[in-house]
Write an enzyme that holds these catalytic residues in place. Structure first.
Site, PDB file in Angstrom:
ATOM      1  N   THR A   1      45.946  40.511  43.421  1.00  0.00           N
ATOM      2  CA  THR A   1      46.281  40.188  44.813  1.00  0.00           C
ATOM      3  C   THR A   1      46.542  38.690  44.969  1.00  0.00           C
ATOM      4  O   THR A   1      47.588  38.261  45.450  1.00  0.00           O
ATOM      5  CB  THR A   1      45.110  40.616  45.741  1.00  0.00           C
ATOM      6  OG1 THR A   1      44.876  42.000  45.555  1.00  0.00           O
ATOM      7  CG2 THR A   1      45.423  40.335  47.190  1.00  0.00           C
ATOM      8  N   VAL A   2      45.578  37.867  44.560  1.00  0.00           N
ATOM      9  CA  VAL A   2      45.689  36.425  44.791  1.00  0.00           C
ATOM     10  C   VAL A   2      46.702  35.792  43.835  1.00  0.00           C
ATOM     11  O   VAL A   2      47.586  35.034  44.254  1.00  0.00           O
ATOM     12  CB  VAL A   2      44.301  35.741  44.652  1.00  0.00           C
ATOM     13  CG1 VAL A   2      44.417  34.249  44.943  1.00  0.00           C
ATOM     14  CG2 VAL A   2      43.271  36.385  45.576  1.00  0.00           C
TER      15      VAL A   2
ATOM     16  N   ILE B   1      41.393  29.752  55.394  1.00  0.00           N
ATOM     17  CA  ILE B   1      40.918  28.679  56.288  1.00  0.00           C
ATOM     18  C   ILE B   1      40.636  27.423  55.476  1.00  0.00           C
ATOM     19  O   ILE B   1      39.883  27.476  54.508  1.00  0.00           O
ATOM     20  CB  ILE B   1      39.609  29.083  57.025  1.00  0.00           C
ATOM     21  CG1 ILE B   1      39.790  30.393  57.781  1.00  0.00           C
ATOM     22  CG2 ILE B   1      39.141  27.972  57.956  1.00  0.00           C
ATOM     23  CD1 ILE B   1      38.517  30.875  58.477  1.00  0.00           C
TER      24      ILE B   1
ATOM     25  N   LYS C   1      29.433  32.706  49.329  1.00  0.00           N
ATOM     26  CA  LYS C   1      30.239  31.712  50.053  1.00  0.00           C
ATOM     27  C   LYS C   1      29.353  30.748  50.831  1.00  0.00           C
ATOM     28  O   LYS C   1      29.566  29.533  50.793  1.00  0.00           O
ATOM     29  CB  LYS C   1      31.204  32.431  50.999  1.00  0.00           C
ATOM     30  CG  LYS C   1      32.306  33.188  50.251  1.00  0.00           C
ATOM     31  CD  LYS C   1      33.044  34.138  51.176  1.00  0.00           C
ATOM     32  CE  LYS C   1      34.214  34.813  50.490  1.00  0.00           C
ATOM     33  NZ  LYS C   1      34.761  35.935  51.244  1.00  0.00           N
TER      34      LYS C   1
HETATM   35  P1  NAP Z   1      42.477  41.569  41.591  1.00  0.00           P
HETATM   36  O1  NAP Z   1      43.558  41.978  42.532  1.00  0.00           O
HETATM   37  O2  NAP Z   1      41.558  42.606  41.076  1.00  0.00           O
HETATM   38  O3  NAP Z   1      43.193  40.821  40.377  1.00  0.00           O
HETATM   39  C1  NAP Z   1      42.506  40.434  39.236  1.00  0.00           C
HETATM   40  C2  NAP Z   1      43.536  39.994  38.203  1.00  0.00           C
HETATM   41  O4  NAP Z   1      42.847  39.512  37.056  1.00  0.00           O
HETATM   42  C3  NAP Z   1      44.434  41.112  37.706  1.00  0.00           C
HETATM   43  O5  NAP Z   1      45.743  40.615  37.529  1.00  0.00           O
HETATM   44  C4  NAP Z   1      43.833  41.520  36.362  1.00  0.00           C
HETATM   45  O6  NAP Z   1      44.784  42.012  35.450  1.00  0.00           O
HETATM   46  C5  NAP Z   1      43.326  40.186  35.896  1.00  0.00           C
HETATM   47  N1  NAP Z   1      42.193  40.270  34.959  1.00  0.00           N
HETATM   48  C6  NAP Z   1      40.976  40.806  35.182  1.00  0.00           C
HETATM   49  N2  NAP Z   1      40.189  40.649  34.095  1.00  0.00           N
HETATM   50  C7  NAP Z   1      40.938  39.997  33.180  1.00  0.00           C
HETATM   51  C8  NAP Z   1      40.698  39.543  31.854  1.00  0.00           C
HETATM   52  N3  NAP Z   1      39.532  39.729  31.256  1.00  0.00           N
HETATM   53  N4  NAP Z   1      41.700  38.908  31.213  1.00  0.00           N
HETATM   54  C9  NAP Z   1      42.899  38.703  31.805  1.00  0.00           C
HETATM   55  N5  NAP Z   1      43.175  39.101  33.071  1.00  0.00           N
HETATM   56  C10 NAP Z   1      42.208  39.736  33.736  1.00  0.00           C
HETATM   57  O7  NAP Z   1      41.571  40.426  42.236  1.00  0.00           O
HETATM   58  P2  NAP Z   1      41.937  39.452  43.438  1.00  0.00           P
HETATM   59  O8  NAP Z   1      41.676  40.150  44.726  1.00  0.00           O
HETATM   60  O9  NAP Z   1      43.241  38.823  43.203  1.00  0.00           O
HETATM   61  O10 NAP Z   1      40.750  38.371  43.296  1.00  0.00           O
HETATM   62  C11 NAP Z   1      40.784  37.367  42.324  1.00  0.00           C
HETATM   63  C12 NAP Z   1      39.725  36.327  42.652  1.00  0.00           C
HETATM   64  O11 NAP Z   1      39.999  35.771  43.931  1.00  0.00           O
HETATM   65  C13 NAP Z   1      38.295  36.853  42.739  1.00  0.00           C
HETATM   66  O12 NAP Z   1      37.407  35.840  42.352  1.00  0.00           O
HETATM   67  C14 NAP Z   1      38.125  37.114  44.229  1.00  0.00           C
HETATM   68  O13 NAP Z   1      36.789  37.107  44.632  1.00  0.00           O
HETATM   69  C15 NAP Z   1      38.872  35.940  44.795  1.00  0.00           C
HETATM   70  N6  NAP Z   1      39.370  36.075  46.139  1.00  0.00           N
HETATM   71  C16 NAP Z   1      40.065  37.164  46.511  1.00  0.00           C
HETATM   72  C17 NAP Z   1      40.581  37.228  47.792  1.00  0.00           C
HETATM   73  C18 NAP Z   1      41.360  38.419  48.260  1.00  0.00           C
HETATM   74  O14 NAP Z   1      41.716  38.458  49.434  1.00  0.00           O
HETATM   75  N7  NAP Z   1      41.661  39.375  47.400  1.00  0.00           N
HETATM   76  C19 NAP Z   1      40.367  36.175  48.691  1.00  0.00           C
HETATM   77  C20 NAP Z   1      39.651  35.056  48.253  1.00  0.00           C
HETATM   78  C21 NAP Z   1      39.159  35.015  46.985  1.00  0.00           C
HETATM   79  P3  NAP Z   1      45.613  43.370  35.734  1.00  0.00           P
HETATM   80  O15 NAP Z   1      46.532  43.034  36.874  1.00  0.00           O
HETATM   81  O16 NAP Z   1      46.345  43.665  34.480  1.00  0.00           O
HETATM   82  O17 NAP Z   1      44.595  44.409  36.115  1.00  0.00           O
HETATM   83  N1  HSE Z   2      36.480  40.336  49.445  1.00  0.00           N
HETATM   84  C1  HSE Z   2      36.606  39.103  50.135  1.00  0.00           C
HETATM   85  C2  HSE Z   2      36.587  39.354  51.623  1.00  0.00           C
HETATM   86  C3  HSE Z   2      37.868  38.408  49.739  1.00  0.00           C
HETATM   87  O1  HSE Z   2      36.754  40.511  52.032  1.00  0.00           O
HETATM   88  O2  HSE Z   2      36.376  38.412  52.378  1.00  0.00           O
HETATM   89  C4  HSE Z   2      37.988  37.016  50.318  1.00  0.00           C
HETATM   90  O3  HSE Z   2      37.049  36.154  49.722  1.00  0.00           O
END
Ligand code: NAP
Ligand code: HSE
Length: 430
Positions: free
Chosen positions: A15-16, A129, A198
């Protein structure tokens, strides 16, 4: 003029990571490698050059061409080792990983300082934010003593939809997952771990003392019932998952995450769906509230990109980048145990419909030094039990817990216990 291209590596293209990749296309920041778990997975990115993908994230942290590594996979392993390796190899870090920062921030920031590298993490707290940069720079001259915030988009989305549309918890959680808001394991969201990570980091930088995650009190939203939301509404409140941090005059910190009945007149009651908000109080600034999207592809990418650009703008111009954004908090915060805090409570009791039951509950409370603001009995059920709703005045948590035990020993069932926002003259709780 010759363009100054900065080469970066993305670890994670979910996603990110996808949002970051899309927003950087056509800029002077060139993603030269991106690590994923599965290179064959279809990705919603136009013109993605498959040759930059790798399943080995160590190719990125060991690549001498790469100056900035954005860690966007989440979790502790392998993210912790990847960031340490990248720092030792001279790279600056941008991360959205709140869990890693809350659990191992101290070690990572010390390592970064040792190697004269920076770790920026605007995306880790409250998604889109801007809060870390303002607290560390323009608010740096303030003594911040209160933070009250909605820091988890998933739970705020669930609570809002349950409240406004009567939607089912399971359905809305699935929706939040589809929208990319929830963590890989949504237990982290709904049980309050994500918000606890957080507020741990935010309180550490706001108070200038290290708060340890193991000292942060935490409750999630899984026990909230539709009937609690209805009762809260009737009483003039909304139920929100609130992350808070207070520093008292003796320099002791009270940092926690739990559901709270917030007055409909308060700012946080109007923060709905995936929106997050951070209200903080400091001297000399007074009270500030920042709000915006707390999760999702592009809002989170906005924070990651801001951090990447901040590093990129200084990377070839100085030997000591972004001094105000560095973290060095040697001292641990002294903490107040939740048992010694003072709160107002909403209590929902399923009581035997015996004569004098309300009087007995009142007596138990009085004997534990708890004054009641209101006590209401609703319908009597066929099994001859009645739902009783109590709102207390401010009282000590340990007294309240003792009263709850005695009320239950008397044959009643305490179905819900939720703290209530008590607004002080400055608009903050207590
Ligand atoms: P996500 O959609 O699950 O994406 C994770 C990515 O990491 C995927 O591309 C996955 O590969 C890859 N990955 C996982 N394990 C790996 C490994 N061992 N080696 C190489 N690649 C690996 O997660 P996300 O929502 O983007 O979140 C990522 C981070 O941002 C987390 O720390 C989360 O807490 C933080 N975050 C997320 C949001 C949000 O709104 N989603 C907001 C703020 C912060 P594949 O694509 O091949 O599965
Ligand atoms: N899972 C987190 C949330 C992503 O819902 O706020 C953003 O850090």
């Amino acid at each position: 003029m010759e363009r100054n291209i900065i080469k970066i590596g993305l670890i994670g293209l979910g996603t990110v990571g996808s949002g970051v990749f899309k927003c950087l296309q056509g800029t002077d920041i060139k993603v030269v490698k991106a690590a994923v778990r599965d290179v064959s997975k279809p990705r919603n990115i136009e013109n993605l050059d498959q040759s930059i993908l790798t399943q080995d994230p160590y190719e990125i942290v060991n690549d001498p061409e790469i100056q900035i590594v954005a860690e966007l996979i989440g979790g502790i392993n392998p993210a912790f080792d990847l960031i340490k390796t990248a720092i030792k190899n001279g790279k600056h870090i941008v991360t959205a990983n709140k869990e890693l920062l809350a659990k191992h921030g101290e070690e990572l920031f010390n390592l970064a300082e040792e190697h004269n590298r920076v770790i920026l993490y605007e995306a880790a707290i409250a998604g889109g934010i801007p809060i870390i940069m303002p607290v560390k720079t323009i608010l740096a001259g303030n003594k911040i003593n209160k933070i009250e915030a909605i820091l988890n988009g998933t739970t705020n989305y669930i609570l809002t939809k349950m409240d406004m549309q009567g939607a089912s918890y399971d359905d809305v959680l699935k929706e939040a997952q589809t929208l990319g808001y929830a963590e890989a394991d949504p237990t982290g969201d709904v049980e309050g771990f994500d918000a606890a990570y957080k507020i741990t980091t935010l309180a550490t930088i706001a108070f200038g003392k290290r708060v340890k995650i193991e000292n942060v009190y935490r409750e999630g939203i899984t026990k909230i019932k539709a009937k609690d939301m209805k009762a809260a509404n009737e009483l003039g409140y909304k139920i929100k998952l609130i992350a808070s941090a207070y520093m008292n005059e003796e320099g002791k910190a009270d940092v926690r995450v739990h559901p709270m009945l917030v007055s409909k007149k308060s700012t946080l009651a109007h923060i709905d769906y995936v929106t997050n908000a951070v209200s903080l109080s400091g001297h000399p600034v007074g009270d500030i509230t920042l709000s915006g999207p707390g999760a999702g592809e592009f809002p989170t990418a906005s924070s990651v990109i801001g951090d990447i650009l901040a590093i990129a703008s200084e990377i070839n111009t100085t030997d000591y980048l972004l001094p105000m954004m560095r973290c060095h908090h040697g001292e641990n915060a002294q903490m107040i145990d939740i048992a010694d805090t003072c709160n107002k409570y909403y209590i929902s009791i399923n009581a035997k419909n015996n004569k004098g039951v309300i009087g007995k509950i009142g007596t138990i409370c009085a004997e534990n030094n708890i004054s009641l603001a209101s006590i209401m009995q609703k319908c009597v059920s066929e099994d001859n039990t009645a739902d009783i709703t109590v709102i207390t005045e401010l009282c000590l948590e340990k007294n309240l817990q003792n009263a709850i035990k005695l009320i239950e020993q008397d044959g009643n069932k305490v179905e819900s216990l939720i703290r209530v926002q008590e607004r002080g003259s400055n608009g903050f709780t207590r």
